[in-house]
Design an enzyme around this catalytic site. Structure first.
Site, PDB file in Angstrom:
ATOM      1  N   ARG A  46       0.951  -1.022  -0.176  1.00  0.00           N
ATOM      2  CA  ARG A  46      -0.066  -0.026   0.162  1.00  0.00           C
ATOM      3  C   ARG A  46       0.912   1.301  -0.055  1.00  0.00           C
ATOM      4  O   ARG A  46       0.622   2.196  -0.445  1.00  0.00           O
ATOM      5  CB  ARG A  46      -1.063   0.000   1.213  1.00  0.00           C
ATOM      6  CG  ARG A  46      -2.149  -0.925   1.013  1.00  0.00           C
ATOM      7  CD  ARG A  46      -2.693  -1.334   2.243  1.00  0.00           C
ATOM      8  NE  ARG A  46      -2.159  -2.487   2.868  1.00  0.00           N
ATOM      9  CZ  ARG A  46      -2.530  -2.924   3.908  1.00  0.00           C
ATOM     10  NH1 ARG A  46      -3.715  -2.795   4.552  1.00  0.00           N
ATOM     11  NH2 ARG A  46      -1.660  -3.856   4.286  1.00  0.00           N
ATOM     12  N   GLU A  52       4.723 -10.882  14.109  1.00  0.00           N
ATOM     13  CA  GLU A  52       3.961 -11.466  15.338  1.00  0.00           C
ATOM     14  C   GLU A  52       4.529 -12.866  15.553  1.00  0.00           C
ATOM     15  O   GLU A  52       4.687 -13.377  16.432  1.00  0.00           O
ATOM     16  CB  GLU A  52       2.405 -11.363  15.373  1.00  0.00           C
ATOM     17  CG  GLU A  52       1.819 -11.425  16.572  1.00  0.00           C
ATOM     18  CD  GLU A  52       0.417 -10.862  16.912  1.00  0.00           C
ATOM     19  OE1 GLU A  52       0.262 -10.390  15.289  1.00  0.00           O
ATOM     20  OE2 GLU A  52      -0.148 -10.822  17.776  1.00  0.00           O
TER      21      GLU A  52
HETATM   22  P1  AMP Z   1       3.850  -2.788  12.133  1.00  0.00           P
HETATM   23  O1  AMP Z   1       5.034  -3.467  11.648  1.00  0.00           O
HETATM   24  O2  AMP Z   1       3.256  -3.704  13.400  1.00  0.00           O
HETATM   25  O3  AMP Z   1       3.833  -1.278  12.372  1.00  0.00           O
HETATM   26  O4  AMP Z   1       2.617  -2.910  10.972  1.00  0.00           O
HETATM   27  C1  AMP Z   1       2.672  -2.193   9.953  1.00  0.00           C
HETATM   28  C2  AMP Z   1       2.108  -2.940   8.492  1.00  0.00           C
HETATM   29  O5  AMP Z   1       1.364  -3.902   8.806  1.00  0.00           O
HETATM   30  C3  AMP Z   1       1.734  -1.882   7.722  1.00  0.00           C
HETATM   31  O6  AMP Z   1       2.134  -2.427   6.455  1.00  0.00           O
HETATM   32  C4  AMP Z   1       0.294  -2.288   7.702  1.00  0.00           C
HETATM   33  O7  AMP Z   1      -0.244  -2.111   6.214  1.00  0.00           O
HETATM   34  C5  AMP Z   1      -0.113  -3.586   8.241  1.00  0.00           C
HETATM   35  N1  AMP Z   1      -0.883  -3.392   9.428  1.00  0.00           N
HETATM   36  C6  AMP Z   1      -0.922  -3.440  10.727  1.00  0.00           C
HETATM   37  N2  AMP Z   1      -1.833  -3.588  11.669  1.00  0.00           N
HETATM   38  C7  AMP Z   1      -2.856  -3.162  10.625  1.00  0.00           C
HETATM   39  C8  AMP Z   1      -4.215  -2.926  10.789  1.00  0.00           C
HETATM   40  N3  AMP Z   1      -4.695  -3.048  12.237  1.00  0.00           N
HETATM   41  N4  AMP Z   1      -4.645  -2.809   9.627  1.00  0.00           N
HETATM   42  C9  AMP Z   1      -4.369  -2.600   8.432  1.00  0.00           C
HETATM   43  N5  AMP Z   1      -3.111  -3.013   8.091  1.00  0.00           N
HETATM   44  C10 AMP Z   1      -2.185  -3.228   9.301  1.00  0.00           C
END
Ligand code: AMP
Length: 181
Positions: free
Chosen positions: A64, A101
């Site tokens: 995205r 995760e």
């Molecule tokens: P993080 O590495 O935990 O900051 O997760 C960010 C990545 O995961 C981004 O590329 C987001 O598109 C995706 N992502 C994580 N949580 C969500 C959520 N609740 N809704 C949509 N996309 C998410």
């Protein structure tokens, strides 16, 4: 952005409860992208703060971040650089592993995508724990790029990602915030 625009932008983002697993509220930006005035508002708002800043490139995180980053790059007059999941880029790459995760993944950039000292804006749709963006910061710094800021449409502040990036010396700009995961 005024309060009415902010609410309109939030309303344009669809929430899918319990996707991809129970407890997660998936913030789906396809509804925002498909809405021309809201897509324009998001790109204007992401690009606006940088109109007087010298930027050489916008780097977008797959997938995205490509859609948003390409449009922002055009708006600020910068080149676009993709940060991709491993194995997708055809030329010589630099790679970094990062934790998800469950398990680990890797992301890559072309080794010759940026020169030392080039000034980059990092873009993705959403910051949650900040693990993905932190890995992207490491890759950009491996190439010697200067990260001017990291920009997101959505912040999930309870997950602490913005603080994690700021601890690395990267300013963080987000358009909207949602509570929860
Ligand atoms: P993080 O590495 O935990 O900051 O997760 C960010 C990545 O995961 C981004 O590329 C987001 O598109 C995706 N992502 C994580 N949580 C969500 C959520 N609740 N809704 C949509 N996309 C998410």
């Amino acid at each position: 952005m005024d309060a009415r625009d902010l609410e309109a932008l939030k309303d344009a983002i669809r929430c899918i409860p319990d996707y991809p697993k129970p407890g997660v509220q998936f913030r789906d930006i396809t509804t925002l992208l498909g809405n021309a005035p809201m897509f324009r508002l998001a790109i204007d708002s992401l690009a606006g703060p940088w109109s007087d800043t010298r930027l050489t490139h916008v780097a977008g995180i797959e997938a995205r971040g490509f859609i948003l980053g390409g449009a922002v790059a055009q708006r600020v007059g910068a080149g676009f650089v993709p940060i991709r999941k491993k194995g997708k880029l055809p030329h010589e790459t630099v790679r970094v592993a990062y934790s998800l995760e469950y398990g680990i993944d890797e992301m890559e950039m072309h080794r010759d995508a940026l020169q030392p000292g080039e000034r980059v804006l990092l873009i993705d749709d959403l910051i949650a724990t900040g693990g993905t963006a932190e890995a992207a910061v490491k890759l950009l710094r491996t190439l010697g790029a200067e990260i001017v800021a990291a920009c997101f449409v959505i912040d999930l502040p309870e997950l602490g990602g913005a603080r994690r990036l700021e601890a690395l010396g990267v300013p963080v700009h987000s358009l909207v915030a949602f509570q929860g995961h």
